[in-house]
Design a protein around this motif. Structure first.
Motif, PDB file in Angstrom:
ATOM      1  N   GLU A 198      -0.531 -50.841 -64.855  1.00 37.69           N
ATOM      2  CA  GLU A 198       0.478 -50.095 -65.609  1.00 37.69           C
ATOM      3  C   GLU A 198       0.106 -50.034 -67.088  1.00 37.69           C
ATOM      4  O   GLU A 198       0.170 -48.978 -67.715  1.00 37.69           O
ATOM      5  CB  GLU A 198       1.847 -50.746 -65.435  1.00 37.69           C
ATOM      6  CG  GLU A 198       2.957 -50.026 -66.154  1.00 37.69           C
ATOM      7  CD  GLU A 198       4.313 -50.709 -65.991  1.00 37.69           C
ATOM      8  OE1 GLU A 198       5.325 -50.035 -66.210  1.00 37.69           O
ATOM      9  OE2 GLU A 198       4.348 -51.907 -65.664  1.00 37.69           O
ATOM     10  N   HIS A 199      -0.315 -51.177 -67.637  1.00 34.98           N
ATOM     11  CA  HIS A 199      -0.712 -51.238 -69.043  1.00 34.98           C
ATOM     12  C   HIS A 199      -1.923 -50.337 -69.296  1.00 34.98           C
ATOM     13  O   HIS A 199      -1.953 -49.565 -70.272  1.00 34.98           O
ATOM     14  CB  HIS A 199      -1.022 -52.684 -69.440  1.00 34.98           C
ATOM     15  CG  HIS A 199      -1.393 -52.852 -70.870  1.00 34.98           C
ATOM     16  ND1 HIS A 199      -0.484 -52.741 -71.888  1.00 34.98           N
ATOM     17  CD2 HIS A 199      -2.595 -53.094 -71.457  1.00 34.98           C
ATOM     18  CE1 HIS A 199      -1.099 -52.926 -73.046  1.00 34.98           C
ATOM     19  NE2 HIS A 199      -2.381 -53.134 -72.801  1.00 34.98           N
ATOM     20  N   THR A 207      -2.875 -47.765 -67.567  1.00 32.58           N
ATOM     21  CA  THR A 207      -2.475 -46.370 -67.400  1.00 32.58           C
ATOM     22  C   THR A 207      -1.753 -45.868 -68.641  1.00 32.58           C
ATOM     23  O   THR A 207      -2.012 -44.755 -69.116  1.00 32.58           O
ATOM     24  CB  THR A 207      -1.585 -46.216 -66.152  1.00 32.58           C
ATOM     25  OG1 THR A 207      -2.307 -46.671 -65.011  1.00 32.58           O
ATOM     26  CG2 THR A 207      -1.159 -44.779 -65.949  1.00 32.58           C
ATOM     27  N   LYS A 208      -0.852 -46.688 -69.183  1.00 30.02           N
ATOM     28  CA  LYS A 208      -0.148 -46.288 -70.409  1.00 30.02           C
ATOM     29  C   LYS A 208      -1.122 -46.096 -71.559  1.00 30.02           C
ATOM     30  O   LYS A 208      -0.987 -45.149 -72.342  1.00 30.02           O
ATOM     31  CB  LYS A 208       0.921 -47.323 -70.764  1.00 30.02           C
ATOM     32  CG  LYS A 208       2.132 -47.259 -69.866  1.00 30.02           C
ATOM     33  CD  LYS A 208       3.173 -48.286 -70.260  1.00 30.02           C
ATOM     34  CE  LYS A 208       4.393 -48.196 -69.356  1.00 30.02           C
ATOM     35  NZ  LYS A 208       5.419 -49.176 -69.708  1.00 30.02           N
TER      36      LYS A 208
END
Length: 95
Positions: free
Chosen positions: A45-46, A48-49
């Motif tokens: 998630e990190h 991807t952000k």
């Protein structure tokens, strides 16, 4: 042939299940090494952000550069447009 979780297979055999039933049950249980943890998902998630933020920044920079080029072209058309029309008029009507 699918992977089986041998510990589950062994426990089912020990509990009295047939080999076929134990194998079938052990094959449908996902092996722990194939599963994502909360930490794995948080890292993805990190990442991807970060990727999205980098792409947004690059896109904004590209748009800003294009805006400058369009402004220059608009200015060129305003300045050179009448001169081009005059030159074409002379060439067509006054050879």
């Amino acid at each position: 042939m699918s992977l089986i979780v041998s510990e589950v297979y062994d426990a089912l055999i020990e509990a009295g299940a047939t080999k076929e039933k134990a194998r079938a049950a052990a094959e449908v249980i996902p092996h722990f090494e194939l599963l994502a943890t909360k930490d794995d998902i948080a890292r993805l998630e990190h990442a991807t952000k970060d990727d999205i933020a980098r792409l947004e920044k690059g896109t904004k920079e590209d748009i800003a550069r294009l805006d400058k080029k369009v402004a220059v072209l608009n200015l060129a058309v305003l300045v050179l447009g009448p001169a081009i029309v005059a030159l074409l008029t002379k060439l067509v009507f006054f050879p």
